[in-house]
Scaffold this active site. Sequence first.
Site, PDB file in Angstrom:
ATOM      1  N   HIS A 172      -5.215  -1.392  11.689  1.00  0.00           N
ATOM      2  CA  HIS A 172      -4.368  -2.571  11.848  1.00  0.00           C
ATOM      3  C   HIS A 172      -5.151  -3.607  12.653  1.00  0.00           C
ATOM      4  CE1 HIS A 172      -0.537  -0.905  10.400  1.00  0.00           C
ATOM      5  NE2 HIS A 172      -0.919   0.238  10.962  1.00  0.00           N
ATOM      6  N   HIS A 192       0.845  -1.199   0.000  1.00  0.00           N
ATOM      7  CA  HIS A 192       0.000   0.000   0.000  1.00  0.00           C
ATOM      8  C   HIS A 192       0.877   1.245   0.000  1.00  0.00           C
ATOM      9  CE1 HIS A 192       0.759  -0.789   4.277  1.00  0.00           C
ATOM     10  NE2 HIS A 192       0.514   0.485   4.506  1.00  0.00           N
ATOM     11  N   HIS A 207       6.574  -6.199  11.467  1.00  0.00           N
ATOM     12  CA  HIS A 207       5.840  -4.941  11.680  1.00  0.00           C
ATOM     13  C   HIS A 207       5.254  -4.871  13.094  1.00  0.00           C
ATOM     14  CE1 HIS A 207       3.057  -1.592  10.970  1.00  0.00           C
ATOM     15  NE2 HIS A 207       3.745  -1.343   9.857  1.00  0.00           N
ATOM     16  N   ASP A 228       5.788   4.330   5.305  1.00  0.00           N
ATOM     17  CA  ASP A 228       6.629   3.280   5.877  1.00  0.00           C
ATOM     18  C   ASP A 228       6.610   1.986   5.064  1.00  0.00           C
ATOM     19  OD1 ASP A 228       3.942   2.925   6.632  1.00  0.00           O
ATOM     20  OD2 ASP A 228       4.511   1.655   8.318  1.00  0.00           O
TER      21      ASP A 228
END
Length: 823
Positions: free
Chosen positions: A410, A79, A432, A83
Amino acid sequence: MATKRKSELVVPIEDENDLLRITPLGAGCEVGRSCIVVQYKGKTVMLDCGLHAGRNGPNSLPYLDHIDPSTVDVLLVSHFHIDHAAAVPYYLERTTFKGRTFMTRPTKGIFRWLAKDYIRITNISDSDNTALYTEADLISAHAKIEEIDVHQQVEVNGIKFTAYNAGHVLGAAMFLIEIAGVKVLYTGDYSREEDRHLVSAENPGVPVNVLITESTYGLRSHDSRIEREKNFMRQVRDIVVRRRGCCLLPVSALGRTQELLLILEEHWSRHIHDMDSIPIYFISSLGKLGTRLYQTYIMHMNQRIQQQFNRTGRNPFDFKHVKTRVDFSEVPEAGPCVVLATPGMLQNGVSRLLLERWAPRPENGLIITGYSVENTLARNIVNKPPMITALAGGNIPRRLTIDSISFSAHVDYTQNSAFIDEIRAPHVVLVHGEKNAMSDLRANLVDKYKNTDYDITVHAPRDTQSVEIHFHGEKMARVMGCLASKVPRDGDSTAGILVEKDFNYTLLDVADLREFTGIIPVAIEQQLHVPYSSSFSLLRHHLEQMFGELPITKEMTSTGATHILRVYDAIDVLHSSWKTSVEIEWEGNALNDMVADSVVAVVLNIESSPASVKLTQGSCDGHGGHGNHSHGHEENQEEASMYNQCDTASSSKLTRSRDNTDVSAKLVLFMKQQFTNVELNENKEDIVVQLNDLSATINIRTLEIQTHSPLLQSRISPILARVRRTMRPLTYNSTPLPEQPQSKEAEVKLNNTDKIGTLLVEGLNSGDMSVDQENNHTPAPSTPGDDDDGGAHESSAMASANSSDSEEDTTEQQDGSSAAKAE
């Protein structure tokens, strides 16, 4: 209770390519600069390439020097967030990466503007100009990026990958990668909860060998979306309605910001009587552009947004109550107002300047709405420090209120563990997430499945730490074409050509290659030059001894004649009189190559073979055992004479010349095979041999050599020694041989001269020069006119012959001695 499944037999690792290696170059025990490298079977896939929001310059990059960029086949970007994607232009333009890059269409469209905004903000806020690439780099890199649709499968150099919806932000994708039958699912940032404009992440619904999943929130679980929206609006109303202050919401330009704007727009519309006077500002250089982009990609959103758009015909992101501005000049010094400003980490930019302006006043409030990266002001300010550091230097007292509520999209622990249980991959790699969050989640998952039938191995690698997993699956081949017309039974065998392409195996008949694979069979013509300087008749004899009678063709050129022998209707042996080599030509295949090797071996051994000396003398004894020949091909006149003499010697009527002229001609012909310049002198008694400036004279009757050159003497002597052994006893026997002798017993009854001649002819024809003395077979006598010394001389010459004929020489030395004694 279910019992734990037994571990499979450990297979020794014989090939390094059987190791699947997963290495995080970023996002290993940290949040930020996501970059995961997957290597298997010589293929390399990079998943995401982002920057760390809490660091500047090269320090914000992943550990890209850990792997050679030129070895990376594919770069997949999940995406458009900084980051996960902001380092892509750097990687494509500033390294040796030559692979292909893929994004979904919304990701590619939005990524360009976010990366451009990153360049602008970095160059403005940092006097050292630490932007890692220029706008020209960005434009060039963006042109190289290829688009992939959701559920579309793409194959690159044997790497298959498919994109699936991941939720999180517009265009976010999970990637299912398959290499040589091993499937790896990379989630990227994903959400299992459908919100106001995005669908939730989906399960690919196929068996997965390795799951690489985020662990951002570790063991934390969120409230439901409805509860979070209520809490969020309660906090906003408390600041702007009750306290009449300014509410600051630090956000990214695109992504979850649009979700917050939808929530605020809907609440303001429902409570217009008491909220209409309170302005909402969205401060971003990409604000208006984002509105157009989201309208462009509205078909990539959930059904709720699509139906609303179809029903009203109005862009849901064209807000009535939100004022989009590129700067904060219209924002009042005091409230009430709501301001969404970038960046979300409060490191610099408009959000940082507004924080410094409003921090001293207690009626104002700050709400952190997303995940805050470690070592950023957004993370530190949640601890409510009494002072904050200004960008210009110095400290500013903090009196505004600070609240936090997550709209980061998330997965929390509940959603993540449920998804892991659905996928049921034998190996789970956590990325992550901060070190403690990842460690806690790993320990929880191991304990959760410890006594179940789900045999799971959970990995939590640090940056640059590789996870190695051994896969040694069976290789399956599809049978296609005419080979598939018959269904094989147990025990049946099938033969064909096995075609391997990108780890897929297909068994085909040669006739089906072009139709099913596009491969066109071609014949490989082989040609080999083998050193050879002897005659064609010698070459022909040796090849026919090995391969039987061979067809011969002759080609004439301006240079001379070329004779072609055809071996097994597959190998052509070309002999040209003016060349010092033989050409061997054939169409390459396993059988022909084997025959060609045999031909080469024969040719290489011709000149060193003892039998070759007999063949080159020009008399019949050199072609013993060859039988009647009627080749019917034109040959060199001298070679034909020699070869036909051999045929005559093998015929049913064995005759022997009593004419010295015939002997002289044959001796001259034999010597010409060894020396080019050979002539018979006028008296017909001597042969003159010329070699460059050297000359020698050979007496035909005595075979004595007269020359002033020791070098030429040394070369002629071994040749004449062979002549003595083979030609001389037959040539000087003046008594005709009886026709067709019946047996050796009958031969014994003949007179000594006939008996000796017959035995020697049989010995030459059979290749055996020995004489059985025990059966009273008397050795060949010396020629008429030779005394005992001549016999001794002949025996001495025989002893000096080539060592390769040692056994034959020994026998004939004995024969020579016996002959002397007989005389």
